[in-house]
Design an enzyme around this catalytic site. Structure first.
Site, mmCIF file in Angstrom:
data_model
loop_
_atom_site.group_PDB
_atom_site.id
_atom_site.type_symbol
_atom_site.label_atom_id
_atom_site.label_comp_id
_atom_site.label_asym_id
_atom_site.label_seq_id
_atom_site.Cartn_x
_atom_site.Cartn_y
_atom_site.Cartn_z
ATOM 1 N N LYS A 264 25.170 45.107 43.810
ATOM 2 C CA LYS A 264 25.891 45.188 42.483
ATOM 3 C C LYS A 264 25.632 43.876 41.603
ATOM 4 O O LYS A 264 25.819 42.678 42.325
ATOM 5 C CB LYS A 264 27.350 45.514 42.392
ATOM 6 C CG LYS A 264 28.076 45.445 41.082
ATOM 7 C CD LYS A 264 29.524 45.395 41.309
ATOM 8 C CE LYS A 264 30.127 45.554 40.109
ATOM 9 N NZ LYS A 264 30.248 44.080 39.475
ATOM 10 N N LEU B 208 34.337 46.717 43.341
ATOM 11 C CA LEU B 208 34.051 45.502 43.120
ATOM 12 C C LEU B 208 34.215 45.091 41.671
ATOM 13 O O LEU B 208 34.025 45.863 40.727
ATOM 14 C CB LEU B 208 32.598 45.019 43.448
ATOM 15 C CG LEU B 208 32.099 45.114 44.708
ATOM 16 C CD1 LEU B 208 30.499 44.784 45.089
ATOM 17 C CD2 LEU B 208 32.916 43.899 45.698
ATOM 18 N N ASP B 209 34.972 44.093 41.422
ATOM 19 C CA ASP B 209 35.368 43.594 40.349
ATOM 20 C C ASP B 209 34.004 43.551 39.394
ATOM 21 O O ASP B 209 32.939 43.313 39.730
ATOM 22 C CB ASP B 209 36.203 42.140 40.088
ATOM 23 C CG ASP B 209 37.532 42.278 40.819
ATOM 24 O OD1 ASP B 209 37.940 43.492 40.998
ATOM 25 O OD2 ASP B 209 37.797 41.510 41.396
ATOM 26 N N PHE B 210 34.467 43.677 37.891
ATOM 27 C CA PHE B 210 33.274 43.532 37.138
ATOM 28 C C PHE B 210 32.710 42.178 37.012
ATOM 29 O O PHE B 210 31.064 42.278 37.036
ATOM 30 C CB PHE B 210 33.809 43.622 35.470
ATOM 31 C CG PHE B 210 33.105 43.439 34.489
ATOM 32 C CD1 PHE B 210 32.311 44.612 33.945
ATOM 33 C CD2 PHE B 210 32.727 42.362 33.549
ATOM 34 C CE1 PHE B 210 31.504 44.629 33.148
ATOM 35 C CE2 PHE B 210 32.038 42.339 32.520
ATOM 36 C CZ PHE B 210 31.303 43.430 32.123
ATOM 37 N N THR C 275 32.240 40.572 39.887
ATOM 38 C CA THR C 275 31.938 40.199 41.493
ATOM 39 C C THR C 275 30.525 40.825 41.526
ATOM 40 O O THR C 275 30.275 42.132 40.935
ATOM 41 C CB THR C 275 32.988 41.094 42.085
ATOM 42 O OG1 THR C 275 34.155 39.968 41.817
ATOM 43 C CG2 THR C 275 32.443 40.657 43.808
#
Length: 238
Positions: free
Chosen positions: A69, A103-105, A107
């Site tokens: 990602k 997963l955070d934006f 990260t």
């Protein structure tokens, strides 16, 4: 005969936990009747199952993907702000798959996606929580005492964290690069842990989940898990 929530998860409707929520909210019908109780068993070959009025057909082929990602993508399937979604990167995948955890934006790194609701449920259940390893660039360089606090558990707003593994990989100018492994999945956990010891996160990348590693997978690209990886993954949540 099969439990309704398990069948829905196997059919790719959502994770088993989310399917249970759909049932509890009265969104599921069996042969025209709303079902709200857990544990109801159905006959997949003969019973008519509907979710929000949509007929659910027999389960589709199971798909297990690993994505590297990039930053700037959300791991939800819908976003009110219209931001890019990780599923936008899955060109050529016909099945509807769901992220395993989040997963955070901001990260990046390893994210699993699958339409296997049982595997998703198992991997996100505290009983089977896999170790997740991150490479973290933090502001400043933590000393030994601060690093030791990770191993003892840190007090956050939602309680004390489970012991984590941490080591200083290298210095990067005036900042430090850490390798941190956690065994639970709280919201923004790595970021909050680092803030607690006074070293906010500057960059964050997940490089492994259990035995699975990125191993050169390009940013923004994905691959199918191998048969051996799938077998090992399924065994890990039984």
């Amino acid at each position: 005969m099969e439990r309704l929530q398990k069948y829905l998860a196997r059919a790719g409707v959502a994770s088993r936990r989310s399917c249970e929520e759909l049932i509890a909210r009265g969104m599921v019908k069996v042969n025209g009747e709303i079902v709200t109780e857990m544990g109801v068993k159905i006959d997949p070959d003969n019973d008519k199952i509907q979710v929000r009025g949509k007929l659910i057909t027999k389960p589709e082929k199971k798909v297990y993907l690993m994505l590297n990602k990039p930053k700037g993508y959300v791991t939800t399937l819908k976003d009110p702000q219209g931001r890019p979604k990780v599923t936008d990167l899955l060109t050529g995948i016909e099945q509807r798959v769901y992220p395993v955890g989040r997963l955070d934006f901001d990260t990046e790194g390893l994210l699993l996606l699958t339409n296997d609701g049982d595997v998703t449920y198992g991997l996100t259940h505290p009983k089977h929580e896999l170790g997740k390893t991150y490479v973290v660039t933090v502001k400043g360089v933590p000393d030994r005492d601060k690093l030791n606090r990770f191993a003892k558990g840190l007090r956050l707003a939602d309680g004390i964290t489970a012991p984590a593994k941490v080591r200083l990989v290298r210095k990067k100018g005036n900042n430090g690069v850490l390798e941190i492994t956690i065994y639970e999945g709280r919201n923004r956990q790595i970021r909050r842990m680092c803030e607690t010891v006074g070293h906010p996160v500057l960059e964050l990348k997940r490089v492994s989940m259990g035995f699975l590693r990125l191993d050169g997978l390009e940013e923004g690209k994905f691959r199918h898990l191998t048969k051996e990886e799938i077998s090992k993954l399924i065994k890990s949540v039984k």
